[in-house]
Design a protein around this motif. Structure first.
Motif: not given
Length: 291
Positions: A80, A84, A155, A179
């Motif tokens: 992630s 990100d 997200q 998130k």
């Protein structure tokens, strides 16, 4: 042991597990292997595996039963972070003081590295499902926390509400609970599931509030922190017009909200039967962290 000693104890236990995993990675081509290891070995607090091991001790569960769950969760978290940092997401060139994965290996390889970590995490969880129904439930819980009813939903909402002209608490809570909160709920709930459901509801509430607290502190640090402390860019939330607790409550209001959440975490832990001292101190650690 004091708090730091115990945190380091859990951290080193997990680092040994992670080192063995990384040593066994032998995929081709080399750029894939190198990009996986690069992000996995960048360091960090490893708060998720530490939480998982600490809750196991609280519940009297053998930590060795959680090795693959802790590893899978850290792989998911690392994937992630890689995604990100991509230009299409938060567009950050640095992670933990080092260039982001896509700055070293390119965007395409970074996407594949993240995909590889996620798929490998699911492979680890599937192996655990052979051990019985509790293990199946625990694996499914992690998958749900990471998927379209968890982190990915958060997200997506985070991107959707960029540049919003007004803020409301329900939307912010949805973003933060999913998130950030879901991947901090998983490490405290999985030991409860493997312990026959002991303290399941209490620990789930604790994980949810801890996740909200963690994200709000991130918002505060984006305003008050520095690159030297955080190892990543600061001030980006305001520039990119992110939907944040500071935007909704103001800086002082966000700090007050963090205090409320920290106290809620403590209240839950005080109602759990067992030695929760380390976890109580962990709440204070999250509330006062500088990175």
């Amino acid at each position: 042991m004091d708090f730091k000693e115990k945190y380091d104890f859990y951290l080193k236990e997990f680092e040994r597990i992670l080192a063995c995993f990384c040593n066994d990675i032998d995929c081709r081509p080399d750029v894939l292997k190198d990009s996986l290891k690069y992000s996995l070995l960048l360091g960090g607090k490893r708060i998720r595996p530490v939480l998982m091991f600490a809750v196991a001790d609280l519940l009297g569960l053998e930590r060795c039963k959680l090795s693959n769950f802790a590893l899978a969760l850290e792989l998911i978290h690392t994937y992630s972070l890689i995604h990100d940092d991509l230009p299409e997401m938060d567009n950050d060139d640095f992670r933990r003081g080092k260039p982001s994965n896509h700055k070293v290996f390119g965007v395409g390889n970074a996407v594949l590295a993240g995909d590889g970590l996620l798929n490998t995490a699911y492979s680890l969880l599937l192996k655990e499902c052979r051990n019985g129904m509790e293990y199946i439930s625990a694996a499914q819980f992690i998958c749900d926390c990471a998927g379209i009813y968890g982190m990915i939903a958060g997200q997506s909402a985070d991107l959707l509400y960029e540049h919003a002209t007004s803020f409301n608490e329900n939307t912010l809570d949805f973003i933060y609970e999913n998130k950030t909160g879901k991947l901090l709920t998983a490490p405290v709930v999985v030991p409860a599931i493997l312990s026959g459901g002991r303290c399941y509801s209490e620990l789930k509430n604790f994980g949810k509030d801890l996740g909200l607290l963690f994200q709000i502190i991130d918002d505060i640090l984006d305003v008050e922190g520095s690159f030297g402390e955080l190892g990543k860019s600061t001030g980006k939330d305001k520039i990119e017009e992110k939907y944040t607790s500071v935007g909704l409550y103001g800086l002082d209001g966000a700090k007050l909200r963090a205090d409320v959440l920290a106290q809620r975490c403590r209240t839950v832990l005080e109602g759990v039967d067992g030695d929760s001292e380390f976890l109580l101190q962990l709440v204070d650690f999250v509330r006062s962290r500088k990175n």
